[in-house]
Structure formats: structure tokens, C-alpha cells
Design a protein around this motif. Structure first.
Motif, PDB file in Angstrom:
ATOM      1  N   VAL A 164       0.853  -1.192   0.000  1.00 27.70           N
ATOM      2  CA  VAL A 164       0.000   0.000   0.000  1.00 27.70           C
ATOM      3  C   VAL A 164       0.885   1.236   0.000  1.00 27.70           C
ATOM      4  O   VAL A 164       2.006   1.218   0.528  1.00 27.70           O
ATOM      5  CB  VAL A 164      -0.950  -0.013   1.223  1.00 27.70           C
ATOM      6  CG1 VAL A 164      -0.160   0.090   2.522  1.00 27.70           C
ATOM      7  CG2 VAL A 164      -1.994   1.081   1.144  1.00 27.70           C
ATOM      8  N   GLY A 165       0.393   2.307  -0.603  1.00 24.23           N
ATOM      9  CA  GLY A 165       1.102   3.579  -0.561  1.00 24.23           C
ATOM     10  C   GLY A 165       0.843   4.304   0.748  1.00 24.23           C
ATOM     11  O   GLY A 165      -0.283   4.298   1.259  1.00 24.23           O
ATOM     12  N   SER A 166       1.878   4.950   1.293  1.00 21.47           N
ATOM     13  CA  SER A 166       1.719   5.624   2.582  1.00 21.47           C
ATOM     14  C   SER A 166       0.721   6.769   2.507  1.00 21.47           C
ATOM     15  O   SER A 166       0.100   7.128   3.507  1.00 21.47           O
ATOM     16  CB  SER A 166       3.074   6.150   3.068  1.00 21.47           C
ATOM     17  OG  SER A 166       3.532   7.230   2.273  1.00 21.47           O
ATOM     18  N   GLU A 167       0.545   7.351   1.320  1.00 18.75           N
ATOM     19  CA  GLU A 167      -0.349   8.498   1.162  1.00 18.75           C
ATOM     20  C   GLU A 167      -1.666   8.108   0.498  1.00 18.75           C
ATOM     21  O   GLU A 167      -2.379   8.969  -0.015  1.00 18.75           O
ATOM     22  CB  GLU A 167       0.347   9.591   0.348  1.00 18.75           C
ATOM     23  CG  GLU A 167       1.702   9.992   0.901  1.00 18.75           C
ATOM     24  CD  GLU A 167       1.646  10.333   2.382  1.00 18.75           C
ATOM     25  OE1 GLU A 167       0.901  11.262   2.745  1.00 18.75           O
ATOM     26  OE2 GLU A 167       2.343   9.652   3.171  1.00 18.75           O
ATOM     27  N   ASP A 168      -1.994   6.839   0.518  1.00 15.15           N
ATOM     28  CA  ASP A 168      -3.234   6.352  -0.087  1.00 15.15           C
ATOM     29  C   ASP A 168      -4.414   6.710   0.823  1.00 15.15           C
ATOM     30  O   ASP A 168      -4.536   6.155   1.920  1.00 15.15           O
ATOM     31  CB  ASP A 168      -3.139   4.830  -0.265  1.00 15.15           C
ATOM     32  CG  ASP A 168      -4.338   4.228  -0.971  1.00 15.15           C
ATOM     33  OD1 ASP A 168      -5.406   4.881  -1.016  1.00 15.15           O
ATOM     34  OD2 ASP A 168      -4.222   3.096  -1.465  1.00 15.15           O
TER      35      ASP A 168
END
Length: 241
Positions: A164-168
Motif C-alpha cells: 500500500v502507498g503511505s499516502e493512499d
């Protein structure tokens, strides 16, 4: 030079005629197989190329369809179809099983060596197959950290890798935490990789964050996530000549 072979496969699921993409490695022997699920927008050339890349590595790969051959690039239309799907585990399982049945009918796919890899909605479907007790060797989900019904994760019998992206903003920290609590409580062999600075669907080169807030491509992390998925398959589903 001998190359992989590909073909389109049609099959019924969710009241639609789905159009999947099957990629076969060189040779005629049985190989480990991968069920590959797309983002909520649907099957695109991105997933078809990934299936081809898996075939080049020696896997039988089926990139499955979600929307009867359509690619839903209108966010409102996509959400209107996918949100009810994501809220209905049995519906997701039916879609996943229909694709899995197609993969299992391919003579070159080893039915005892199957993995599920998915992105967004496709990743959530892979997890639901695991929660349904399907005998998978590995599950990888990118952006699809959807929690299931209480207790059903205990049916997962293989390692689970999640990225997962940290800024998702869609797979926000609370969603990640709920997913990891579920996996840990169920005794699953799980891993979570958070890619710093990445947004939702960071692995998908066609997304445009100016059109869809919180969504955007991150080329370096896209390559890293793919390498991580391939490493999981090499560990849990090795190709032997």
C-alpha cells in the motif's frame, strides 16, 4: 526463438460474459499458476502485460475480468459498480471462483500450485478466495486491504503479502491497521509493505491524480512492488524446470 502464447477466454460471472487474458509459458508441461485480478476500473493492458511477464517467468497466468469486457474509466461508474461488490464477500467469491475455474481447466495449470495476485478490487477478491478456504500457495494484494467477515481469515492457508502507498487516502492507516489485526488474530503468515509517498493505484501507469484525487502513479514504487510480488511467488510457488 520460442515465446509465450496468449489467448482470450470468455466465461460467465456476475451475470456477465467476462473476457479474461490467459498467458502460457514456453513448453507443454504443467506449471504453477497465478490468478491475476485488476483494479476496480477493470482489466486493462497493464494486467495483460503482467500476466505475460508471469508467463515469461514460467507461470500459467490468467488476468481475469470484472466488468464483462469493459474498462470503467469514469470514476463514478466504477464506484457505483465496485462499492456494492466490495461490500458483498459472497459476490466477490463468486467472481473469483468463476475465474479460478477457468484457470483450473487449463491443462498446463497445476491445480495444486495456485497463487492469487490482485490490485485493488482484484486483490480483495483474492483475499476472499483465501477466506473461503481455497487452497492457495500465496496471496498478494496491492491497494486491496479489505477486511473480511469475523473469523473467516482463519481459513487462509498460505502466506499473505500486502502492499500500500503511505499516502493512499482509500487504504488509510485505520484500514491498514484493521487488516493487519485481522490477519494476526487469524494466525496468518502475513506481511505489509508500505511504500513511502505513494498514492492509491501507484502501480498503475495510466492513472492521473489530476482527475482522481488521491490516485497517482509512482514509477519507482511500481517497480519495487512488482519485484516484491515476484519474490513472493518465487518463495511460495517456485518454478522448477
Amino acid at each position: 526463438m520460442t515465446t509465450i502464447t496468449t489467448r482470450t477466454v470468455e466465461y460467465p460471472a456476475d451475470g456477465l460474459t467476462m473476457i479474461g487474458h490467459l498467458a502460457l509459458p514456453v513448453g507443454d508441461d504443467r506449471r504453477p499458476a497465478v490468478l491475476l485480478g485488476p483494479e476496480g476500473t477493470g482489466l486493462s493492458d497493464v494486467e495483460r502485460r503482467r500476466a505475460d511477464a508471469l508467463a515469461e517467468l514460467g507461470y500459467v497466468a490468467l488476468a481475469f475480468d470484472l466488468h464483462g469486457g469493459r474498462y470503467l474509466d469514469d470514476p463514478e461508474e466504477m464506484l457505483a459498480r465496485c462499492m456494492p461488490m466490495l461490500a458483498d464477500p459472497d459476490r466477490m467469491r463468486d467472481i473469483g471462483h468463476a475465474a479460478l475455474d477457468v484457470l483450473l481447466t487449463e491443462p498446463r495449470a497445476d491445480p495444486d500450485r495456485i497463487a492469487a495476485v490482485g490490485y485493488g478490487t482484484g486483490g480483495a477478491i483474492g483475499l476472499e478466495l483465501g477466506r473461503d478456504g481455497v487452497d492457495l500457495r500465496a496471496i498478494a494484494t496491492v491497494n486491496g486491504l479489505i477486511t473480511g467477515r469475523p473469523g473467516e481469515a482463519a481459513r487462509i492457508r498460505c502466506p499473505v503479502w500486502a502492499g500500500v502507498g503511505s499516502e493512499d487516502p482509500i487504504m488509510a492507516p485505520a484500514q491498514r491497521d484493521a487488516f493487519t489485526v485481522e490477519m494476526q488474530a487469524a494466525g496468518v503468515d502475513w506481511r505489509l509493505m508500505v511504500y513511502g509517498g505513494a498514492l492509491h493505484a501507484f502501480h498503475h501507469p495510466s492513472v492521473d491524480h489530476t482527475v482522481r484525487p488521491g490516485v497517482g502513479h509512482h514509477p519507482r514504487h511500481a517497480q519495487r512492488a512488482w519485484r516484491d510480488v515476484v519474490a513472493l511467488l518465487a518463495e511460495c510457488l517456485p518454478v522448477t524446470d
